[in-house]
Motif scaffolding. Structure first.
Motif, PDB file in Angstrom:
ATOM      1  N   UNK A  73     -34.865  86.332 -95.233  1.00  0.00           N
ATOM      2  CA  UNK A  73     -34.337  86.304 -96.597  1.00  0.00           C
ATOM      3  C   UNK A  73     -32.815  86.166 -96.584  1.00  0.00           C
ATOM      4  N   UNK A  74     -32.150  86.875 -95.680  1.00  0.00           N
ATOM      5  CA  UNK A  74     -30.691  86.753 -95.573  1.00  0.00           C
ATOM      6  C   UNK A  74     -30.289  85.337 -95.173  1.00  0.00           C
ATOM      7  N   UNK A  75     -31.004  84.751 -94.247  1.00  0.00           N
ATOM      8  CA  UNK A  75     -30.701  83.378 -93.832  1.00  0.00           C
ATOM      9  C   UNK A  75     -30.871  82.420 -95.010  1.00  0.00           C
ATOM     10  N   UNK A  76     -31.914  82.602 -95.809  1.00  0.00           N
ATOM     11  CA  UNK A  76     -32.119  81.757 -96.990  1.00  0.00           C
ATOM     12  C   UNK A  76     -30.977  81.915 -97.985  1.00  0.00           C
ATOM     13  N   UNK A 116     -18.580  90.706 -93.907  1.00  0.00           N
ATOM     14  CA  UNK A 116     -18.004  92.019 -93.612  1.00  0.00           C
ATOM     15  C   UNK A 116     -19.081  93.061 -93.331  1.00  0.00           C
ATOM     16  N   UNK A 117     -20.256  92.872 -93.896  1.00  0.00           N
ATOM     17  CA  UNK A 117     -21.363  93.809 -93.676  1.00  0.00           C
ATOM     18  C   UNK A 117     -22.301  93.332 -92.569  1.00  0.00           C
ATOM     19  N   UNK A 118     -21.914  92.253 -91.861  1.00  0.00           N
ATOM     20  CA  UNK A 118     -22.744  91.728 -90.784  1.00  0.00           C
ATOM     21  C   UNK A 118     -24.031  91.092 -91.283  1.00  0.00           C
ATOM     22  N   UNK A 119     -24.001  90.570 -92.511  1.00  0.00           N
ATOM     23  CA  UNK A 119     -25.218  90.063 -93.121  1.00  0.00           C
ATOM     24  C   UNK A 119     -25.284  88.535 -93.198  1.00  0.00           C
ATOM     25  N   UNK A 120     -24.339  87.834 -92.603  1.00  0.00           N
ATOM     26  CA  UNK A 120     -24.446  86.376 -92.550  1.00  0.00           C
ATOM     27  C   UNK A 120     -25.377  86.047 -91.386  1.00  0.00           C
ATOM     28  N   UNK A 121     -26.421  85.313 -91.693  1.00  0.00           N
ATOM     29  CA  UNK A 121     -27.415  84.990 -90.665  1.00  0.00           C
ATOM     30  C   UNK A 121     -27.552  83.491 -90.429  1.00  0.00           C
ATOM     31  N   UNK A 122     -26.821  82.687 -91.180  1.00  0.00           N
ATOM     32  CA  UNK A 122     -26.785  81.248 -90.935  1.00  0.00           C
ATOM     33  C   UNK A 122     -25.563  80.673 -91.626  1.00  0.00           C
ATOM     34  N   UNK A 123     -25.110  79.534 -91.123  1.00  0.00           N
ATOM     35  CA  UNK A 123     -23.965  78.836 -91.695  1.00  0.00           C
ATOM     36  C   UNK A 123     -24.074  77.371 -91.302  1.00  0.00           C
ATOM     37  N   UNK A 124     -23.438  76.502 -92.071  1.00  0.00           N
ATOM     38  CA  UNK A 124     -23.453  75.090 -91.685  1.00  0.00           C
ATOM     39  C   UNK A 124     -22.598  74.867 -90.444  1.00  0.00           C
ATOM     40  N   UNK A 125     -22.788  73.727 -89.818  1.00  0.00           N
ATOM     41  CA  UNK A 125     -21.923  73.368 -88.693  1.00  0.00           C
ATOM     42  C   UNK A 125     -20.489  73.310 -89.209  1.00  0.00           C
ATOM     43  N   UNK A 126     -19.541  73.886 -88.493  1.00  0.00           N
ATOM     44  CA  UNK A 126     -18.160  73.937 -88.974  1.00  0.00           C
ATOM     45  C   UNK A 126     -17.598  72.566 -89.360  1.00  0.00           C
ATOM     46  N   UNK A 127     -17.957  71.542 -88.597  1.00  0.00           N
ATOM     47  CA  UNK A 127     -17.416  70.213 -88.895  1.00  0.00           C
ATOM     48  C   UNK A 127     -17.948  69.660 -90.228  1.00  0.00           C
ATOM     49  N   UNK A 128     -19.143  70.077 -90.645  1.00  0.00           N
ATOM     50  CA  UNK A 128     -19.678  69.659 -91.947  1.00  0.00           C
ATOM     51  C   UNK A 128     -18.874  70.271 -93.086  1.00  0.00           C
ATOM     52  N   UNK A 129     -18.400  71.468 -92.872  1.00  0.00           N
ATOM     53  CA  UNK A 129     -17.623  72.187 -93.878  1.00  0.00           C
ATOM     54  C   UNK A 129     -16.165  71.740 -93.871  1.00  0.00           C
ATOM     55  N   UNK A 178     -27.935  80.188 -96.580  1.00  0.00           N
ATOM     56  CA  UNK A 178     -28.080  78.735 -96.710  1.00  0.00           C
ATOM     57  C   UNK A 178     -27.772  78.293 -98.137  1.00  0.00           C
ATOM     58  N   UNK A 179     -28.273  79.047 -99.121  1.00  0.00           N
ATOM     59  CA  UNK A 179     -28.037  78.700-100.522  1.00  0.00           C
ATOM     60  C   UNK A 179     -26.560  78.842-100.870  1.00  0.00           C
ATOM     61  N   UNK A 180     -25.930  79.920-100.436  1.00  0.00           N
ATOM     62  CA  UNK A 180     -24.517  80.130-100.736  1.00  0.00           C
ATOM     63  C   UNK A 180     -23.649  79.031-100.125  1.00  0.00           C
ATOM     64  N   UNK A 181     -23.826  78.789 -98.834  1.00  0.00           N
ATOM     65  CA  UNK A 181     -23.032  77.753 -98.175  1.00  0.00           C
ATOM     66  C   UNK A 181     -23.335  76.378 -98.752  1.00  0.00           C
ATOM     67  N   UNK A 182     -24.600  76.107 -99.044  1.00  0.00           N
ATOM     68  CA  UNK A 182     -24.968  74.821 -99.617  1.00  0.00           C
ATOM     69  C   UNK A 182     -24.281  74.576-100.942  1.00  0.00           C
TER      70      UNK A 182
END
Length: 123
Positions: free
Chosen positions: A17-20, A61-74, A23-27
């Motif tokens: 759920x955290x990864x989803x 900050x709470x250690x709850x990021x479980x996925x992110x886009x590739x840095x170069x995409x961002x 993904x939604x936030x970064x997307x």
């Protein structure tokens, strides 16, 4: 799949759920960085962009990021966004907000650091 502790985040489902959510936030951040009005200080997309970025910071900050886009995409989205933002500011006729520019750049840098740390977790 399973639970391995008593905590709210100590299960495979919670981590999924955290990864989803990440993904939604970064997307959405990536969409907003490309939005035709997200650089305008009087448009709601600029507010949404930076609220979502702050949400990512809070999760990190709470250690709850479980996925992110590739840095170069961002990263490729930052300079075009900043160019549109700076041009809009110059055309507004107001004094250029150097302090705000500094905060935006620092926010983008921090977002990149998070992406570098967590993009490897994506499978």
């Amino acid at each position: 799949m399973g639970a391995w502790g008593d905590g709210n985040l100590e299960s495979d489902g919670a981590l999924d759920a955290l990864a989803d959510i990440c993904d939604e936030l970064f997307g959405r951040v990536m969409e907003l960085l490309q939005h035709p009005r997200a650089h305008e200080y009087d448009d709601e997309e600029i507010d949404e962009l930076f609220v979502r970025i702050e949400m990512i910071f809070a999760l990190s900050e709470k250690g709850m990021v479980k996925s992110a886009p590739a840095p170069e995409e961002l990263e490729v989205l930052f300079d075009p966004y900043l160019q549109r933002w700076a041009e809009y500011q110059r055309e507004s006729g107001d004094e250029f907000p150097h302090g705000r520019e500094k905060v935006i750049r620092a926010s983008f840098q921090r977002l990149m650091e998070i992406a570098r740390a967590y993009s490897a977790w994506r499978l």
